[in-house]
Scaffold this motif. Structure first.
Motif, PDB file in Angstrom:
ATOM      1  N   ASP A 159       0.779  -1.046  -0.095  1.00  0.00           N
ATOM      2  CA  ASP A 159       0.026  -0.421  -0.051  1.00  0.00           C
ATOM      3  C   ASP A 159       0.733   1.469  -0.235  1.00  0.00           C
ATOM      4  O   ASP A 159       0.624   2.187  -0.377  1.00  0.00           O
ATOM      5  N   THR A 160       1.849   1.216   0.145  1.00  0.00           N
ATOM      6  CA  THR A 160       3.083   2.224   0.818  1.00  0.00           C
ATOM      7  C   THR A 160       3.456   2.465  -0.703  1.00  0.00           C
ATOM      8  O   THR A 160       4.937   3.306  -0.166  1.00  0.00           O
ATOM      9  N   ALA A 162       4.353   5.850  -2.039  1.00  0.00           N
ATOM     10  CA  ALA A 162       4.196   7.065  -0.850  1.00  0.00           C
ATOM     11  C   ALA A 162       6.086   7.947  -1.218  1.00  0.00           C
ATOM     12  O   ALA A 162       7.187   7.215  -1.319  1.00  0.00           O
ATOM     13  N   ILE A 199       0.409   9.028   1.554  1.00  0.00           N
ATOM     14  CA  ILE A 199      -0.570   8.023   1.697  1.00  0.00           C
ATOM     15  C   ILE A 199      -1.537   7.978   2.892  1.00  0.00           C
ATOM     16  O   ILE A 199      -0.862   7.868   3.638  1.00  0.00           O
ATOM     17  N   SER A 239      -5.087  -1.031   2.281  1.00  0.00           N
ATOM     18  CA  SER A 239      -5.953   0.580   2.305  1.00  0.00           C
ATOM     19  C   SER A 239      -6.092   0.603   3.750  1.00  0.00           C
ATOM     20  O   SER A 239      -6.672   1.787   3.921  1.00  0.00           O
ATOM     21  N   LYS A 265      -2.219   9.509   7.472  1.00  0.00           N
ATOM     22  CA  LYS A 265      -1.170   9.829   6.204  1.00  0.00           C
ATOM     23  C   LYS A 265       0.761   9.221   6.716  1.00  0.00           C
ATOM     24  O   LYS A 265       0.973   9.471   7.920  1.00  0.00           O
ATOM     25  N   LEU A 266       0.773   8.847   5.877  1.00  0.00           N
ATOM     26  CA  LEU A 266       2.062   8.649   5.138  1.00  0.00           C
ATOM     27  C   LEU A 266       2.971   9.141   4.703  1.00  0.00           C
ATOM     28  O   LEU A 266       2.998   9.180   3.146  1.00  0.00           O
ATOM     29  N   LYS A 306       6.123   7.678   3.637  1.00  0.00           N
ATOM     30  CA  LYS A 306       6.963   6.520   3.674  1.00  0.00           C
ATOM     31  C   LYS A 306       7.425   5.330   2.945  1.00  0.00           C
ATOM     32  O   LYS A 306       6.247   5.033   3.664  1.00  0.00           O
ATOM     33  N   LYS A 307       8.150   5.682   2.049  1.00  0.00           N
ATOM     34  CA  LYS A 307       7.507   3.524   1.748  1.00  0.00           C
ATOM     35  C   LYS A 307       8.442   2.672   2.416  1.00  0.00           C
ATOM     36  O   LYS A 307       9.302   2.474   2.927  1.00  0.00           O
TER      37      LYS A 307
END
Lengths: 412, 412
Positions: free
Chosen positions: A66-67, A70, A76, A97, A130-131, A133-134
């Motif tokens: 999901d990331t 990002a 994300i 998600s 909310k982020l 960072k992958k």
């Protein structure tokens, strides 16, 4: 009543004691009482550690995929679907998600494959995070069994139990701990010159200090002391007292009465008790008249009445016997090298074991004499934590020389 | 319920704890129970040692002047007028040409001024001895007070009692020994993920090992532990339990619940208890969230629930407080230099204290990592006897480098 005394080398004397191989039984004791006892079985992991995949941090468990996109410019947003406290379990599988609040130590829910730490979250609310960072798959997960696999031997038997081992015993469910029984060691003082510690001094007499010292040495070595007070100086009564004591203990230590003086009864006592004398003279100072004998699987240590000789005799000969009984991993005094911080001018026609104070300086072991070392001086016993071994025939023990020491107490 | 946390340097945190200066009372205990306790008064000689002029050997006391002409070709014969066993006293003054049999430790009779050892006698019978050795005045006499003069301070207060000191206490009539009281330290575990050591494992839970570990650390440090089990995770109940415990102990240690997770109650508890927080974050790993606070002359240690962090937090912060309470001569962990026997590749953005196994090799202190050092791993605690201090910013901890270590247990 003089006995023929044939001095044997120190190491031979120690080996004769060790050859007896009298070993203690095993008992199970509560974990709370296990400090400093010796493990009698290997400590084995009864489960994987971690027992399940868990979070090492407070954060959010999520699906790394999901990331994948990002970045700072592409935050994300994930839906927070719940919270897992340590000790509770989330039973629903996580969906794409979705994220779930997770506490340190809590079990990773099904489908989640990484944990993002709280401080890496850009914004959070009860319903969304909310982020930017992958995350990588498997990131920040402590996997089942990665520390210890079930069935692993964690600590070997023969090891002394310390706080770290207590933690392991608790982790692996050892409510009771298998340990070696401690030997019970009887202590008897001989000598009509002795008065007990609480009594007023009398002319020609001295207070009995050796018995208390030995009792303390016994405890330091991890055994149990049983004090029988002073024995009679009438031969028959003395034999009777010693026989009775031997029935109640594993080893018996006497102090005094082993010298060659007219009033020493012990050689006669040994004869009457059918003791097998392993040695009655050791080529060393102090403690040359130390006598060790066996009587029906029990050991009788006859230590000198001289405080230094008594102290040294205990550490060199009784301590290894206690270690053997306890099946310790390491038997007897540890021998180390240390730098002499002062010259020792004594000529050594015998092997000498003098009391020393070993200390560390910038990681290097040094040793000095602990007080003056006259054999009748109890004074220097106080700070001794080792015995300095001066070899017979050598007289080059100058300041800065390297010398063998045997450690008997903490270095710090 | 997040509290503002302002990390302070490790040494500042230690100093804040030490500044509390909470000291224990004094008590008198039986000599037999005094091992490893801390002397609260100087140990003073209540008499000269020796208490009287005495013989250090078995032999004959005589007047040196009688032997002035003795030689191989001119043996001297003396009349034996009696025998003095250790502890008995000969009241007649010795006359010229007389000798008296004397045992080790016995009082030298009036007029006698030397002792000839048994082995130096050429012939003896109950009534006469023959000797060929010229004796010197004062030869082989242990003089009154030559070891210790009455009133001398033998051991300073603040010293830990070992077998040598026990011997001195006995010698100087200390039937009861003045020592510092040991602090009573309460231990409470927090965390709903914990199950007790005797219980079967459940999904998502782990066994409570920290509490047992801390109890063992408390005992190793010379204090008394009191276990309160697990506290409630309901705020009001928890405050009530902690207040009650604080009334019964000198210090209280909690493990767990001091992290920044949603379920941590401790910051709220501190507020409700009016605790003065000395610090709640330390610039180090592990154990950064260690919290120490004072409440009415008592200290509350909030240690991490993570085993390594808990262990390190105890040794760095609670141990010096115990030493202070016991008025020990040396406070806190002893810092030493050791040679790294393996490279440590970790980058250190914080001061790190990792568990090490220090050992001696040819008198030089070395140190290796004790097991893998992941902070959630209890495994490496078992063999740790020191903490290796890796300084923030340094990354040159290569094999062979010298590193600071803090000793927490025996080296051997």
């Amino acid at each position: 009543m003089n006995l023929h005394r044939n001095p044997i080398p120190v190491e031979d004397a120690i080996n004769k004691v060790l050859a007896c191989q009298i070993k203690g039984d095993i008992e199970r004791i509560p974990l709370m009482d296990a400090d400093n006892r010796i493990l009698s079985e290997d400590l084995i992991a009864d489960h994987d550690v971690p027992l399940f995949d868990r979070s090492p941090y407070d954060g959010y468990a999520l699906i790394a995929n999901d990331t994948i996109d990002a970045s700072l410019h592409n935050p994300i947003v994930l839906d927070v679907v719940g919270a897992i406290g340590a000790g509770s379990v989330y039973t629903e599988p996580l969906q794409p998600s979705q994220a779930i609040r997770i506490m340190t130590g809590a079990k990773i829910p099904t489908n989640a494959d990484c944990v993002i730490m709280l401080e890496d979250i850009t914004e959070d609310s009860p319903s969304q995070i909310k982020l930017i960072k992958k995350m990588k798959k498997n990131q920040n997960i402590s996997f089942q069994g990665e520390d210890v696999a079930k069935g692993t031997v964690i600590v070997k038997k023969g090891t002394k139990i310390n706080p770290g081992i207590v933690a392991l015993l608790a982790t692996f469910g050892y409510k009771d701990v298998p340990v070696y029984k401690r030997p019970v060691i009887g202590v008897m003082a001989t000598g009509s010159e002795l008065i007990e510690v609480g009594e007023p001094l009398e002319e020609g007499k001295i207070r009995n200090s050796n018995a208390y010292m030995i009792i303390s040495q016994i405890k330091r070595a991890g055994a149990i002391a049983k004090y029988y007070g002073q024995v009679s100086d009438v031969l028959e009564e003395c034999v009777e007292q010693m026989k009775r004591a031997l029935n109640e203990v594993d080893f018996l230590i006497t102090t005094g009465g082993v010298s060659v003086g007219d009033y020493d009864l012990l050689p006669a006592i040994y004869q009457q008790m059918d003791a097998e004398v392993l040695f009655n003279k050791v080529a060393m100072r102090p403690g040359s008249v130390t006598t060790v004998s066996t009587i029906n699987e029990k050991i009788l240590f006859g230590l000198s009445g001289n405080p230094s000789a008594c102290y040294v005799g205990f550490e060199l000969f009784a301590k290894p016997m206690i270690d053997t009984y306890l099946a310790k991993e390491s038997i007897g005094l540890k021998i180390e090298k240390a730098i002499l911080s002062e010259s020792i001018d004594k000529k050594n026609s015998f092997d000498r074991f003098i009391r020393g104070k070993a200390y560390m300086e910038k990681g290097q072991l040094h040793v000095k004499l602990s007080g003056k070392d006259k054999s009748n001086m109890v004074h220097s016993l106080a700070e001794a934590n080792c015995l300095i071994h001066l070899q017979a025939g050598r007289d080059d023990y100058r300041k800065g020389a390297v010398v063998d020491i045997r450690l008997i107490d903490e270095l710090y």
